[in-house]
Enzyme design. Structure first.
Site, mmCIF file in Angstrom:
data_model
loop_
_atom_site.group_PDB
_atom_site.id
_atom_site.type_symbol
_atom_site.label_atom_id
_atom_site.label_comp_id
_atom_site.label_asym_id
_atom_site.label_seq_id
_atom_site.Cartn_x
_atom_site.Cartn_y
_atom_site.Cartn_z
ATOM 1 N N GLU A 25 0.801 -1.609 0.475
ATOM 2 C CA GLU A 25 -0.203 -0.205 -0.037
ATOM 3 C C GLU A 25 0.900 0.984 -0.167
ATOM 4 O O GLU A 25 0.913 1.852 0.973
ATOM 5 C CB GLU A 25 -1.384 0.142 1.266
ATOM 6 N N GLU A 33 -6.414 -7.620 -0.431
ATOM 7 C CA GLU A 33 -6.651 -7.733 0.968
ATOM 8 C C GLU A 33 -8.597 -7.198 0.590
ATOM 9 O O GLU A 33 -8.851 -5.626 -0.003
ATOM 10 C CB GLU A 33 -7.144 -6.003 1.910
#
Length: 671
Positions: free
Chosen positions: A142, A301
């Site tokens: 991320e 995710e």
């Protein structure tokens, strides 16, 4: 289909692994993402690597037929490294180091971190680069999460100066582009150039601000490229991806994705402060994930429980995990990896719940995941790799978003809010849409929308003109063409370089403060509409007005126009429409462009209707009930429903709360 979870074997006693893997297999999981935060476990002491535990984990998974997505562990550099090189810490705009205790606490331009990162990526890639059970790599984790792109350390300043040397031919060209004569800011040497850090009034030169944002994004992309180059050398048969997330704009996701084999995204549909999250908020992220490479993507995710750090967000109710999963698949996900397998007992994410609760005993969420896995194992071979079949594109320009962030021009106004107002229309009207870069090929779309397209490169401008000339429909709006690429204001009469395309000139303009509106009338429409945020005083040259302001000194002047250009059309909105006006205008524009909703199914507002289209032209239409109440939908013809494996007759049928129908609609030529 890849269907799995994120697992952290370093968090659990090794004697638990066998049971976890057995439960995963029973739930239908066939892939795990591991390793992205395991640096200190892999290299507890500098230069001393221990892969034995990960070897055992990967072999255990292989024995049960579960493959591995392996993360490079660079998002969380260990304490020994930070103690040895404290200059690695990012510094905020006041020069204060971010400090240890979280993650993403490193500077992308720090040479000590680059060297350490290269070493750990090399070591992991050498260990697993040819392992048959490692099917893909995830770089870092991320990028941009927690506002971790903008660093103001001395290394970044030197790197920024070097970046500017590559961008500008001379220091005088930079001075001219930025207009540094203003406020006596002229630079004589590259080394004099500052970062846009803390200063009086928090005001920096807009050219400096924009170039710094470009540089910061490029820094992340260059840092990732170092990892990708190593992985391609040491793990040549394994594709590389990165788990982007959210609508954050610190990094140009289109550019970040160019070096990846495929895009991935992290999606949390209920990471919000309301009990009824808006499905459009996750839909736009999923469409962005599909748009960055104009291809299906993986979700690395996927929310499986209540998120939370120090506070908790709502717990998914029965049926929501299934609904959210189909929502992701409907928008282009070809892989679903839930975060996480088991809720952690310690650390900063104790309340970020997974498939299993803290006690590790399978319950309601586990059963729901198992059910979804059984369904998708049967259905995904039909739709994997298919597109959205979109005939409309919205251009997300990070450059223009940065410009609007730097100078919103209207207090409280944001580019992304305006962008979403267009997206909302298409979502609500069941018109599939692609979210693209302005470098994309527009030719296959009927309508291209370019919100706040203030600055553009010459090649992008030419692409837009050519697209309209060849029969496409373009929509531009207020502030279009107002700036040059270096963020100076254009001295051309607005809309600047798009004046010929739009067939208008703008003689005056102004802001509307929050809460202020102006009435707008449409041709052949007796309803009263309102606009907000902005007004342009438009003089039609070759364009036809399609809406007029009804009050203030510009009463009677056009609020929106249409210009026929070549074989196509160019629309312009000189204000921000409120929802009713947006619907009325976009209904007209879409009808003119021939951009039609999904056909053959009528649904109420709470039902999402979207589709995926195979290469052979077969449509798979998803009807998803994002509410909790039973809803009626109407089929114009009999359709085969894949989740129940039955043909449903034309007419009205019921879709339960959180329910999903997946219809197959055969192209006439397919029979």
């Amino acid at each position: 289909m890849k269907f799995g979870a994120c697992y952290y074997p370093e968090h659990w006693p090794e004697e638990r692994w066998e049971l976890d893997v057995k439960l995963m297999k029973e739930a239908g999981l066939n892939v795990l993402r591991i390793g992205e935060f395991a640096w200190s476990k892999l290299e507890r002491y500098e230069g001393s690597y221990d892969f034995s535990w990960m070897d055992r984990m990967i072999e255990l998974l292989a024995a049960h037929g579960i493959e591995v997505i392996l993360g490079t562990p660079t998002a969380a550099p260990p304490k020994w490294l930070m103690d040895k090189h404290p200059d690695i810490y990012m510094r905020d705009n006041k020069g204060i180091a971010r400090g240890f205790g979280n993650r993403r606490h490193y500077c992308y331009n720090n040479p000590n971190y680059m060297a350490a990162s290269d070493r750990i990526v090399t070591a992991v890639a050498k260990q697993y680069g040819e392992h048959p059970n490692v099917i893909a790599w995830q770089t870092d984790n991320e990028f941009g999460c927690n506002d971790t792109v903008y660093c103001y350390c001395d290394y970044c300043r030197a790197a920024f100066q070097a970046w500017l040397r590559q961008t500008y031919t001379s220091i005088d060209q930079l001075n001219e582009s930025w207009g540094t004569v203003f406020w006596s800011q002229t630079y004589n040497e590259w080394e004099q150039i500052v970062l846009p850090a803390y200063t009086v009034f928090h005001l920096h030169n807009p050219g400096l601000e924009l170039d710094y944002r470009r540089f910061a994004s490029d820094s992340v992309i260059a840092y990732q490229k170092r990892q990708i180059d190593l992985l391609k050398q040491l793990a040549p048969g394994q594709p590389v991806t990165h788990n982007m997330w959210s609508e954050m704009n610190e990094i140009n996701s289109f550019e970040l994705s160019k070096d990846l084999d495929f895009a991935s995204w992290d999606i949390y549909p209920n990471l919000c402060f309301t009990d009824q999250p808006d499905p459009r908020a996750s839909a736009i992220q999923l469409d962005m994930a599909r748009g960055v490479k104009q291809a299906p993507f993986w979700v690395l995710e996927h929310q499986s429980g209540a998120p939370g750090g120090n506070i908790m967000f709502p717990t998914p109710r029965p049926g929501e995990l299934r609904r959210w999963t189909y929502h992701s698949v409907a928008h282009g996900a070809d892989a679903i990896v839930y975060f996480r397998w088991r809720t952690c007992l310690f650390g900063a994410e104790q309340f970020w719940h997974g498939i299993l609760p803290h006690d590790g005993i399978p319950g309601r969420r586990y059963d729901e995941v198992k059910h979804v896995g059984e369904e998708l194992n049967r259905l995904m071979p039909l739709i994997e790799g298919s597109s959205a079949g979109a005939e409309v594109a919205i251009i997300r320009s990070y450059e223009n978003e940065w410009v609007m962030d730097i100078q919103p021009q209207v207090m409280g106004h944001r580019y992304i809010r305006h962008f979403k107002s267009y997206y909302r229309y298409f979502y609500d009207h069941h018109i599939p849409v692609d979210l693209l870069s302005d470098e994309a090929d527009f030719s296959r779309y009927r309508l291209v929308v370019l919100p706040h397209y203030m600055l553009s490169k010459p090649e992008a401008k030419q692409r837009i003109y050519d697209y309209a000339a060849q029969g496409g429909t373009v929509l531009l709006d207020f502030r279009s063409g107002s700036r040059l690429w270096d963020n100076r204001m254009s001295d051309q009469t607005l809309p600047g370089i798009y004046r010929e395309l739009l067939g208008i000139s703008i003689t005056d303009y102004g802001i509307l403060r929050e809460g202020q509106t102006r009435s707008v009338q449409l041709s052949q429409d007796t309803h009263s509409y309102n606009a907000q945020t902005w007004y342009d005083v438009i003089h039609p040259e070759t364009a036809e007005p399609i809406a007029w302001f009804g009050e203030d000194y510009y009463t009677g002047s056009p609020a929106a126009t249409c210009n026929r250009y070549g074989q196509g059309a160019a629309y312009y909105l000189g204000m921000e429409p409120q929802p009713a006006l947006m619907n009325a205008l976009m209904d007209r524009i879409c009808a003119d462009a021939g951009a039609a909703p999904i056909q053959g199914i009528q649904v109420p507002d709470s039902i999402e209707l979207t589709r995926r289209v195979s290469g052979e032209g077969r449509e798979y239409i998803f009807a998803i009930n994002h509410g909790t109440d039973l809803q009626s939908i109407t089929l114009a013809e009999p359709l085969y429903e894949l989740t129940t494996e039955q043909t449903i007759a034309a007419g009205t049928i019921e879709l339960p709360g959180n329910g999903v129908f997946l219809f197959r609609k055969d192209h006439p030529l397919l029979g």
